[in-house]
Write an enzyme that holds these catalytic residues in place. Structure first.
Site, PDB file in Angstrom:
ATOM      1  N   HIS A   8       0.842  -1.199   0.000  1.00 20.42           N
ATOM      2  CA  HIS A   8       0.000   0.000   0.000  1.00 20.42           C
ATOM      3  C   HIS A   8       0.872   1.241   0.000  1.00 20.42           C
ATOM      4  CE1 HIS A   8       0.470   1.580   4.160  1.00 20.42           C
ATOM      5  NE2 HIS A   8       0.724   0.319   4.471  1.00 20.42           N
ATOM      6  N   CYS A   9       0.305   2.338  -0.514  1.00 26.33           N
ATOM      7  CA  CYS A   9       0.970   3.638  -0.436  1.00 26.33           C
ATOM      8  C   CYS A   9       0.152   4.513   0.499  1.00 26.33           C
ATOM      9  CB  CYS A   9       1.139   4.249  -1.822  1.00 26.33           C
ATOM     10  SG  CYS A   9      -0.403   4.500  -2.730  1.00 26.33           S
ATOM     11  N   VAL A  10       0.133   5.808   0.292  1.00 30.28           N
ATOM     12  CA  VAL A  10      -0.525   6.707   1.234  1.00 30.28           C
ATOM     13  C   VAL A  10      -2.035   6.564   1.193  1.00 30.28           C
ATOM     14  CG1 VAL A  10      -0.818   9.128   1.886  1.00 30.28           C
ATOM     15  CG2 VAL A  10       1.385   8.322   1.070  1.00 30.28           C
ATOM     16  N   THR A  11      -2.595   6.235   0.030  1.00 28.67           N
ATOM     17  CA  THR A  11      -4.050   6.157  -0.083  1.00 28.67           C
ATOM     18  C   THR A  11      -4.547   4.923  -0.829  1.00 28.67           C
ATOM     19  OG1 THR A  11      -3.999   7.459  -2.135  1.00 28.67           O
ATOM     20  CG2 THR A  11      -4.321   8.676  -0.074  1.00 28.67           C
ATOM     21  N   ARG A  12      -3.649   4.053  -1.319  1.00 29.42           N
ATOM     22  CA  ARG A  12      -4.066   2.968  -2.197  1.00 29.42           C
ATOM     23  C   ARG A  12      -3.554   1.612  -1.735  1.00 29.42           C
ATOM     24  NH1 ARG A  12      -4.283   5.475  -8.154  1.00 29.42           N
ATOM     25  NH2 ARG A  12      -4.378   7.670  -7.583  1.00 29.42           N
TER      26      ARG A  12
END
Length: 483
Positions: free
Chosen positions: A28-32
């Site tokens: 995952h990244c910051v929002t996904r």
């Protein structure tokens, strides 16, 4: 959402991406949530988009990306808890996974490029927020010293400065650890290599411009590795390959001692003598080339990159650019490109804010204000997916305002010393050495110019309550795959 809601959402996402058996891995990244799926066609994008808590879904860079917003970490934890734990067989299967289109030369190149971008993303992404926080603290520390609230010889300065420098100083260790996890390698052994290359004695030799040795006319110098990322990603790959190879023939009775000795000796030597200096040189060349390009026509470059940047965000491709920012900060200590892109974040927030202010519909107001607040804190996806893209015109207005902001950022030569942008990131425009300078006030002006431009354009032309929000549609069923 409550924790039980995250648990339910995670279960629904797993089912709709094709089930547990269709998931090779997920990061995952910051929002996904970023899935590596065996078969993307099994994912029901239409139904995924309709889930409460999901803002959008898109395929990019060989990943199936589900946008869930700032709650991504909580949802990710629930999701991974529901996935079967990976044993050595699963790890090998994922590490060697090749997509079906890799049978052709183009497919093979595309597949390997996507895997490379995925590796960089997984290596850098977990430390982005920490880098941003450290950068803001560093900017505030500069303000405190400028107003003589703290002296550079005092203990308070010493402690706070250590807080800000730690993540940058130990960046090779953190990046190497993350890269090894992504490669299903040995994170702790990789972290040790990171510790070797940033050892004080190595740094002292690099600062003294000493050479390791000379071979004919070629000199092999010591290099400063703090702030660097690419040498450790390559080191993580070398450790993975070397350790796997050694395990095939070294007796299990001596593996626990023999393998670390060989890996530390071989990979440290190769990194310090060869790959490190080469990659650091290439990284410096990349940063300097970008700076040269900006010097040619910075206003035009800023207008173009900002006008289209949030389109990259929509498709999840912006994470391919973020390592360029990190490389700028690592090699130069600042980034003009990051300063430009910061304006696109407030542009999206300004458009969402205009919709919230103008609309008389309660639900639109709530989504608009939430999206604007998130954008002003540095995260644009809630504004993009919640409001701007679904009405289309606000997104266009935000992009136009962002292009104007990029033009002005280039015109004024605005610089940035930390990766966090938008309003919350304004301290990032404070020069750590000289404190608040004209650069900071230019950044404040252009930031709010972009925000108000997006707001006014959207308020006048981009939105009215007669407009219909774009409805999410289910993916058409393939008759050939009907039950």
């Amino acid at each position: 959402m409550a924790k039980k809601d995250y648990e339910m959402l995670a279960a629904e996402i797993i089912e709709l991406v094709g089930g547990r058996e269709n998931i090779n891995s997920v990061i995952h990244c910051v929002t996904r949530l970023r899935f590596y799926l065996k078969d993307h066609s099994r994912a029901d994008t239409g139904k995924i988009k309709e889930l409460d808590g999901v803002m959008g879904a898109v395929e990019a860079s060989g990943q199936y990306q589900v946008v869930v917003g700032p709650a991504v970490d909580d949802i990710y934890k629930e999701l991974t808890a529901q996935l079967p734990s990976t044993d050595d067989t699963d790890q090998k299967e994922e590490a060697e996974f090749i997509s079906s289109d890799s049978r052709t030369i183009y497919g093979s190149v595309k597949n390997n490029f996507n895997k490379f971008i995925g590796l960089i993303t997984a290596s850098v992404m977990p430390v982005i927020n920490i880098l941003a926080a450290a950068g803001i603290i560093k900017g505030l520390l500069s303000v405190f010293t400028s107003f003589e609230l703290i002296t550079e010889t005092g203990n308070a300065y010493l402690i706070i400065n250590a807080m800000t420098d730690a993540v940058f100083y130990f960046l090779p260790v953190l990046v190497g650890f993350n890269a090894a996890k992504k490669l299903n390698g040995n994170p702790l052994l990789t972290a040790v290599i990171g510790g070797v290359i940033i050892h004080p004695s190595i740094l002292e030799a690099a600062e003294a411009e000493a050479n390791i040795f000379s071979l004919a006319t070629f000199e092999f110098p010591f290099v400063t590795y703090t702030y660097s990322i690419f040498p450790m990603i390559l080191a993580a790959w070398m450790i993975k390959k070397l350790e796997d190879w050694l395990k095939t023939w070294v007796s299990s009775y001596i593996q626990s001692i023999f393998i670390p000795i060989v890996v530390i000796g071989v990979v440290s030597s190769i990194t310090i003598i060869l790959t490190g200096p080469v990659l650091v040189g290439l990284s410096s060349g990349l940063a300097n080339s970008l700076e040269t390009m900006l010097n040619v026509n910075a206003p035009l470059f800023g207008a173009i990159i900002n006008g289209f940047y949030q389109i990259l965000v929509v498709f999840g491709l912006h994470w391919g650019i973020i390592p360029v920012y990190v490389n700028d900060f690592a090699t130069l200590g600042y980034s003009y490109l990051s300063a430009m892109v910061s304006m696109t974040i407030v542009g999206q927030g300004g458009a969402a804010l205009a919709v919230a202010v103008k609309s008389k519909k309660k639900n639109i107001k709530e989504i608009g204000y939430a999206g604007a607040f998130s954008a002003f804190c540095g995260i644009t996806e809630p504004a993009i997916y919640g409001i701007n893209l679904r009405f289309r015109r606000p997104f266009i207005c935000a992009s136009i305002a962002s292009a104007a902001g990029g033009f002005l950022a280039g015109l004024f030569g605005i610089n940035m010393w930390s990766i966090i942008g938008s309003i919350i990131g304004l301290p990032s425009f404070i020069d750590p050495q000289n404190g608040i300078t004209a650069n900071f006030w230019y950044a404040v002006f252009v930031t709010f110019f972009t925000l108000f431009s997006a707001f006014i354009l959207t308020y006048i032309w981009g939105y009215n309550d007669k407009m219909t929000m774009d409805k999410k549609r289910e993916k058409p069923k393939n008759p050939a795959k009907a039950d």
